[in-house]
Design a protein around this motif. Structure first.
Motif, PDB file in Angstrom:
ATOM      1  N   LYS A 214       3.380  -1.351  -8.217  1.00  0.00           N
ATOM      2  CA  LYS A 214       2.575  -2.061  -7.220  1.00  0.00           C
ATOM      3  C   LYS A 214       2.868  -3.545  -7.404  1.00  0.00           C
ATOM      4  O   LYS A 214       2.849  -4.050  -8.518  1.00  0.00           O
ATOM      5  CB  LYS A 214       1.093  -1.760  -7.425  1.00  0.00           C
ATOM      6  CG  LYS A 214       0.704  -0.324  -7.151  1.00  0.00           C
ATOM      7  CD  LYS A 214      -0.796  -0.125  -7.295  1.00  0.00           C
ATOM      8  CE  LYS A 214      -1.247  -0.327  -8.734  1.00  0.00           C
ATOM      9  NZ  LYS A 214      -2.697  -0.019  -8.888  1.00  0.00           N
ATOM     10  N   LEU A 216       2.445  -7.663  -6.076  1.00  0.00           N
ATOM     11  CA  LEU A 216       1.770  -8.709  -5.304  1.00  0.00           C
ATOM     12  C   LEU A 216       2.656  -9.946  -5.281  1.00  0.00           C
ATOM     13  O   LEU A 216       2.940 -10.545  -6.320  1.00  0.00           O
ATOM     14  CB  LEU A 216       0.407  -9.051  -5.907  1.00  0.00           C
ATOM     15  CG  LEU A 216      -0.371 -10.199  -5.233  1.00  0.00           C
ATOM     16  CD1 LEU A 216      -0.631  -9.903  -3.758  1.00  0.00           C
ATOM     17  CD2 LEU A 216      -1.682 -10.471  -5.971  1.00  0.00           C
ATOM     18  N   HIS A 235       8.121  -9.054   0.299  1.00  0.00           N
ATOM     19  CA  HIS A 235       7.048  -8.168   0.764  1.00  0.00           C
ATOM     20  C   HIS A 235       7.595  -7.077   1.690  1.00  0.00           C
ATOM     21  O   HIS A 235       7.158  -5.923   1.634  1.00  0.00           O
ATOM     22  CB  HIS A 235       5.994  -9.004   1.493  1.00  0.00           C
ATOM     23  CG  HIS A 235       4.920  -8.196   2.145  1.00  0.00           C
ATOM     24  ND1 HIS A 235       4.234  -7.197   1.495  1.00  0.00           N
ATOM     25  CD2 HIS A 235       4.409  -8.244   3.403  1.00  0.00           C
ATOM     26  CE1 HIS A 235       3.342  -6.665   2.315  1.00  0.00           C
ATOM     27  NE2 HIS A 235       3.434  -7.279   3.478  1.00  0.00           N
ATOM     28  N   SER A 241       4.124  -3.176  -1.873  1.00  0.00           N
ATOM     29  CA  SER A 241       3.837  -4.589  -2.131  1.00  0.00           C
ATOM     30  C   SER A 241       2.760  -5.126  -1.199  1.00  0.00           C
ATOM     31  O   SER A 241       2.568  -4.634  -0.083  1.00  0.00           O
ATOM     32  CB  SER A 241       5.110  -5.430  -1.978  1.00  0.00           C
ATOM     33  OG  SER A 241       5.557  -5.431  -0.641  1.00  0.00           O
ATOM     34  N   ARG A 242       2.089  -6.130  -1.693  1.00  0.00           N
ATOM     35  CA  ARG A 242       1.123  -6.886  -0.910  1.00  0.00           C
ATOM     36  C   ARG A 242       1.532  -8.358  -0.948  1.00  0.00           C
ATOM     37  O   ARG A 242       2.276  -8.787  -1.836  1.00  0.00           O
ATOM     38  CB  ARG A 242      -0.298  -6.724  -1.469  1.00  0.00           C
ATOM     39  CG  ARG A 242      -0.762  -5.283  -1.589  1.00  0.00           C
ATOM     40  CD  ARG A 242      -0.828  -4.567  -0.258  1.00  0.00           C
ATOM     41  NE  ARG A 242      -1.800  -5.148   0.658  1.00  0.00           N
ATOM     42  CZ  ARG A 242      -3.090  -4.807   0.709  1.00  0.00           C
ATOM     43  NH1 ARG A 242      -3.562  -3.891  -0.130  1.00  0.00           N
ATOM     44  NH2 ARG A 242      -3.903  -5.368   1.577  1.00  0.00           N
ATOM     45  N   TRP A 244       0.221 -12.457  -0.686  1.00  0.00           N
ATOM     46  CA  TRP A 244      -0.853 -13.446  -0.715  1.00  0.00           C
ATOM     47  C   TRP A 244      -0.228 -14.832  -0.541  1.00  0.00           C
ATOM     48  O   TRP A 244       0.393 -15.357  -1.452  1.00  0.00           O
ATOM     49  CB  TRP A 244      -1.623 -13.374  -2.032  1.00  0.00           C
ATOM     50  CG  TRP A 244      -2.783 -14.326  -2.139  1.00  0.00           C
ATOM     51  CD1 TRP A 244      -3.418 -14.983  -1.127  1.00  0.00           C
ATOM     52  CD2 TRP A 244      -3.436 -14.721  -3.346  1.00  0.00           C
ATOM     53  NE1 TRP A 244      -4.446 -15.758  -1.628  1.00  0.00           N
ATOM     54  CE2 TRP A 244      -4.476 -15.616  -2.982  1.00  0.00           C
ATOM     55  CE3 TRP A 244      -3.252 -14.401  -4.690  1.00  0.00           C
ATOM     56  CZ2 TRP A 244      -5.320 -16.196  -3.938  1.00  0.00           C
ATOM     57  CZ3 TRP A 244      -4.102 -14.974  -5.636  1.00  0.00           C
ATOM     58  CH2 TRP A 244      -5.119 -15.863  -5.259  1.00  0.00           C
ATOM     59  N   TRP A 275      -6.696  -3.702  -4.622  1.00  0.00           N
ATOM     60  CA  TRP A 275      -5.820  -4.035  -3.498  1.00  0.00           C
ATOM     61  C   TRP A 275      -4.927  -2.855  -3.110  1.00  0.00           C
ATOM     62  O   TRP A 275      -4.037  -2.989  -2.287  1.00  0.00           O
ATOM     63  CB  TRP A 275      -4.947  -5.237  -3.835  1.00  0.00           C
ATOM     64  CG  TRP A 275      -5.627  -6.562  -3.659  1.00  0.00           C
ATOM     65  CD1 TRP A 275      -6.894  -6.899  -4.034  1.00  0.00           C
ATOM     66  CD2 TRP A 275      -5.063  -7.740  -3.077  1.00  0.00           C
ATOM     67  NE1 TRP A 275      -7.158  -8.207  -3.732  1.00  0.00           N
ATOM     68  CE2 TRP A 275      -6.043  -8.751  -3.149  1.00  0.00           C
ATOM     69  CE3 TRP A 275      -3.816  -8.038  -2.532  1.00  0.00           C
ATOM     70  CZ2 TRP A 275      -5.819 -10.030  -2.659  1.00  0.00           C
ATOM     71  CZ3 TRP A 275      -3.599  -9.323  -2.062  1.00  0.00           C
ATOM     72  CH2 TRP A 275      -4.585 -10.313  -2.124  1.00  0.00           C
ATOM     73  N   LYS A 277      -3.198   0.070  -1.389  1.00  0.00           N
ATOM     74  CA  LYS A 277      -3.144   0.445   0.023  1.00  0.00           C
ATOM     75  C   LYS A 277      -3.768   1.830   0.231  1.00  0.00           C
ATOM     76  O   LYS A 277      -3.645   2.719  -0.614  1.00  0.00           O
ATOM     77  CB  LYS A 277      -1.695   0.450   0.507  1.00  0.00           C
ATOM     78  CG  LYS A 277      -1.074  -0.927   0.572  1.00  0.00           C
ATOM     79  CD  LYS A 277       0.362  -0.854   1.085  1.00  0.00           C
ATOM     80  CE  LYS A 277       0.960  -2.248   1.207  1.00  0.00           C
ATOM     81  NZ  LYS A 277       2.360  -2.202   1.676  1.00  0.00           N
TER      82      LYS A 277
END
Length: 279
Positions: A214, A216, A235, A241-242, A244, A275, A277
């Motif tokens: 995972k 970020l 991303h 992936s997230r 920010w 976070w 998904k």
């Protein structure tokens, strides 16, 4: 380049004190083929690897370690040639993140840490890209701050503007106090030499797609060193992936004292799975 090198040599000749940040009580050394790598081991629980940016040390994470260590075993490392760690290859002006990644994998093996979380800033983030493509199964949750997947013209223009500043007396005095004269000189030359490097980093979409952790991606929308496009690409191509984007954030937003409480809150949320998904 010649003027830059001469400026550093002149300064080093005039400022020969060998300074170095102190070894903290939780500090340890790992021997990698005769090269001593410094790290600090704090807390218990799931491992959390902390990798600082170029020209920094493990002390970069001081604002966060106490909070992280309440639930994680934090492993904060001095990158080779930085702080309390030895220089890796004295005559090599090419700083290779892939070499650093191999050192970290050897350290994790020695500590018998098979599944880890990680946070890395800039060079630390690029090293995490190497680590996660070398051993995708080894990483659980990763936060990369201001990382880049290749050196673009934007990056090279940044180095061109900032690189020669590394030769000024104020910078070199600070660097020498942190690392010692020999390390300070080598790091300044390595930073400047990035202008000539191609291929490290170089993460194409097919390579990024192999990452299993995972992930970020954190980047300031006012990053002067890395174009925002690279965060968008990271991303897009890292499967889980997230993203920010930090409003009015620079290259290293986690170092902004006004932002640290927010970064701590969000990073812990991400590491703790808030976070994730949902389908």
């Amino acid at each position: 380049m010649k003027q830059f090198t001469i400026s550093i040599l002149v300064f080093i000749a005039c400022f020969t004190t060998y300074g170095q940040v102190k070894v903290n009580p939780n500090g340890k050394f790992f021997n990698y083929n005769g090269v001593k790598i410094y790290y600090e081991d704090t807390g218990t629980g799931e491992p959390l690897l902390l990798l600082h940016h170029f020209f920094s040390t493990a002390d970069e994470w001081k604002p966060y370690v106490q909070a992280y260590a309440k639930q994680f075993r934090t492993i904060a490392i001095d990158m080779m040639g930085h702080g309390r760690s030895d220089i890796y290859k004295e005559d090599d002006f090419n700083f290779k993140h892939g070499d650093y990644a191999k050192i970290i994998l050897a350290l994790l093996d020695s500590l018998k840490l098979n599944k880890v979380n990680a946070i890395g800033a800039s060079s630390g983030g690029m090293t995490l890209l190497h680590l996660n493509t070398m051993q995708p199964e080894r990483f659980k949750s990763v936060i990369a701050i201001g990382a880049q997947i290749y050196f673009s013209k934007y990056d090279r223009d940044f180095i061109t503007k900032r690189g020669p500043d590394s030769a000024n007396v104020k910078f070199m005095e600070w660097a020498t106090q942190q690392y010692g004269a020999k390390k300070a000189m080598l790091l300044a030359r390595q930073f400047w030499h990035n202008l000539t490097l191609y291929g490290d980093p170089s993460f194409t979409p097919d390579i990024l797609a192999t990452i299993k952790a995972k992930w970020l991606v954190v980047q300031g929308d006012n990053d002067e060193a890395v174009p925002l496009q690279q965060a968008l690409e990271m991303h897009q191509y890292i499967p889980n992936s997230r993203l920010w984007i930090v409003p009015n954030g620079g290259h290293l937003p986690h170092e902004n004292a006004d932002f640290q409480s927010e970064f701590l809150k969000v990073s812990l949320e991400f590491l703790n799975g808030k976070w994730d998904k949902k389908d």
